[in-house]
Design an enzyme around this catalytic site. Sequence first.
Site, PDB file in Angstrom:
ATOM      1  CE1 TYR A 150      -1.582   6.404  -2.340  1.00 57.09           C
ATOM      2  CE2 TYR A 150      -1.077   6.189  -4.652  1.00 57.09           C
ATOM      3  CZ  TYR A 150      -1.726   5.739  -3.531  1.00 57.09           C
ATOM      4  OH  TYR A 150      -2.515   4.616  -3.621  1.00 57.09           O
TER       5      TYR A 150
ATOM      6  CB  SER B 149      -1.712  -4.496  -1.156  1.00 58.70           C
ATOM      7  OG  SER B 149      -0.807  -4.815  -0.135  1.00 58.70           O
TER       8      SER B 149
ATOM      9  CG  LEU C 187       4.172  -8.364  -4.372  1.00 60.77           C
ATOM     10  CD1 LEU C 187       5.575  -7.809  -4.620  1.00 60.77           C
ATOM     11  CD2 LEU C 187       4.084  -9.809  -4.827  1.00 60.77           C
TER      12      LEU C 187
ATOM     13  CG  LEU D  55       2.000 -12.794  -0.240  1.00 60.53           C
ATOM     14  CD1 LEU D  55       0.853 -12.333  -1.126  1.00 60.53           C
ATOM     15  CD2 LEU D  55       1.858 -14.283   0.101  1.00 60.53           C
TER      16      LEU D  55
ATOM     17  CE  LYS E 285       9.920  -6.368   1.671  1.00 61.87           C
ATOM     18  NZ  LYS E 285      10.261  -5.222   0.791  1.00 61.87           N
TER      19      LYS E 285
END
Length: 349
Positions: A53, A238, A240, A245, A248
């Site tokens: 990351y 993850s 969402l 979900l 948007k």
Amino acid sequence: MEYAKLGRTDVSVSRCCLGTMTWGSQNTEAEAHAQMDYALGRGVTFWDTAEMYASPPSPETQGRTEEYIGSWFERTGKRQGIVLASKVAGQGAAFGGLSWMRKDGSITRQTRAQIDEAVEGSLRRLKTDYIDLYQLHWPDRQVRVFGGQTYKDYDQDFESFGDILEALDAHVKKGSIRHIGVSNEFPWGVMRFLAESEAKGLPRIASIQNAYHLANRTFEYGLAEIAMREQVGLLAYSPLAQGQLTGKYLDGALPEGSRKALYNRMQRYEGPGAQEAFRAYVDLARAGLEPAQLALKFCDTRPFVTATIIGATSMAQLKTNIDAFDLTWTDDLEKAVNAIHARQPNPCP
């Protein structure tokens, strides 16, 4: 905030886990520090990061997220209050190996030498002398990529399960890592690791960090029973579906600053049946909940889930996400989400 045991260890983790992969790409160091301050104040003591990351992975941002966490530890002196998870990159099929992550330009593999280099690098960036949970970010073998619906038999070129565990065991014995886990793993791999650890007295994996959400319940087909019977719980990432979900992106919307607008890496969520499923879940939620909170509470109420990993780029999103864990899940919600799942099963694996 509620807490759960991490596998068969004596470590308790918050059911809400703070995800960090946007720090260093979409979020500044100051914003990351603000998120850590707020999350800890809400009882979120389990944090997840990775040597790879910020995301999406790039040579320019690699390791930056861990550096932000390290500077927070240095500023606050609160390392002891956090259960910290990080990961070592593997070969996997998602990336095919990343040569720019290793000093000698080698493709990322889970060899002893590369694990040693990865652990030492993470400890340095995190400004700590131990990592509570160290995970294999991808299997060392080639596996099905995101979105795969069919089986493919890849070339069997990988470090043995026993050799990987022995490399990790050296760090457990040194005290630089305390427990181990896997990520993006499949049933065969989980059971092989468990068998090797039992046969040879090597560290036992405590967790499986895989994608899991309302539009991807494939974990339930094989891994859920393993998680329950072997006490190797799911760390659901993850939850969402990278924001799908929340609603948007419905009707082709492309909010400024969103991951889809910035990176156009959302094809995993755009296959047949995906939009119909997202709309159904969002419509269900809007009868009385924030769509994000329906999706998060669904994950939190699964018996095989140890923790659900949230991710936010704004403080408003972070507050909404953490609030979800205080909600009550009802039989009516369970029946409703299962009815949608029966109509549109797993469009986004």
